[in-house]
Design a protein around this motif. Structure first.
Motif, PDB file in Angstrom:
ATOM      1  N   LYS A   1      41.189 -18.316  55.736  1.00  0.00           N
ATOM      2  CA  LYS A   1      39.893 -18.999  55.777  1.00  0.00           C
ATOM      3  C   LYS A   1      38.943 -18.514  54.684  1.00  0.00           C
ATOM      4  CE  LYS A   1      40.093 -19.951  60.697  1.00  0.00           C
ATOM      5  NZ  LYS A   1      39.458 -19.751  62.010  1.00  0.00           N
ATOM      6  N   TYR A   2      39.262 -17.395  54.062  1.00  0.00           N
ATOM      7  CA  TYR A   2      38.375 -16.790  53.071  1.00  0.00           C
ATOM      8  C   TYR A   2      38.957 -16.817  51.661  1.00  0.00           C
ATOM      9  CZ  TYR A   2      36.287 -15.315  57.392  1.00  0.00           C
ATOM     10  OH  TYR A   2      35.730 -15.327  58.636  1.00  0.00           O
TER      11      TYR A   2
ATOM     12  N   ASN B   1      39.264 -18.952  49.004  1.00  0.00           N
ATOM     13  CA  ASN B   1      38.769 -20.238  48.525  1.00  0.00           C
ATOM     14  C   ASN B   1      39.079 -20.526  47.062  1.00  0.00           C
ATOM     15  OD1 ASN B   1      37.578 -20.798  51.070  1.00  0.00           O
ATOM     16  ND2 ASN B   1      35.936 -19.392  50.543  1.00  0.00           N
ATOM     17  N   THR B   2      39.201 -19.499  46.253  1.00  0.00           N
ATOM     18  CA  THR B   2      39.448 -19.711  44.827  1.00  0.00           C
ATOM     19  C   THR B   2      40.769 -19.062  44.425  1.00  0.00           C
ATOM     20  OG1 THR B   2      38.369 -17.662  44.111  1.00  0.00           O
ATOM     21  CG2 THR B   2      36.948 -19.617  44.390  1.00  0.00           C
TER      22      THR B   2
END
Length: 94
Positions: free
Chosen positions: A10-11, A13-14
């Protein structure tokens, strides 16, 4: 106090987040942790998409990358490539 399981996917993102996370896990030398991190990254990118690109079944990929999974080296290479990565070996620091 109620707690919930941590879900790293969930963390992530990139691409930089994913690379930093995997590199940090690689530094431990813990194969199970590295396998789990690759699973977290695959989940963050979309397990179905990664499974299709790697040429493996989605359910099989979930099982392989689970805590108790035992994927073949060939599967791991295919997944790493599907994630947009490559496997590199470097000498250990002296």
């Amino acid at each position: 106090m109620e707690t919930q399981p941590w879900d790293a996917s969930k963390y992530l993102n990139t691409q930089e987040d994913k690379i930093a996370y995997l590199n940090a896990c690689m530094e431990t030398g813990d194969a199970q942790l590295i396998q789990s991190a690759i699973g977290d990254i695959a989940k963050a990118q979309g397990m179905s998409t990664i499974a299709q690109q790697a040429g493996v079944g989605r359910e099989s990929l979930y099982k392989s990358l689970s805590k108790n999974g035992n994927p073949s080296f060939q599967t791991m290479l295919k997944v790493i490539q599907a994630l947009g990565g490559t496997l590199t070996v470097a000498p250990l620091p002296a």
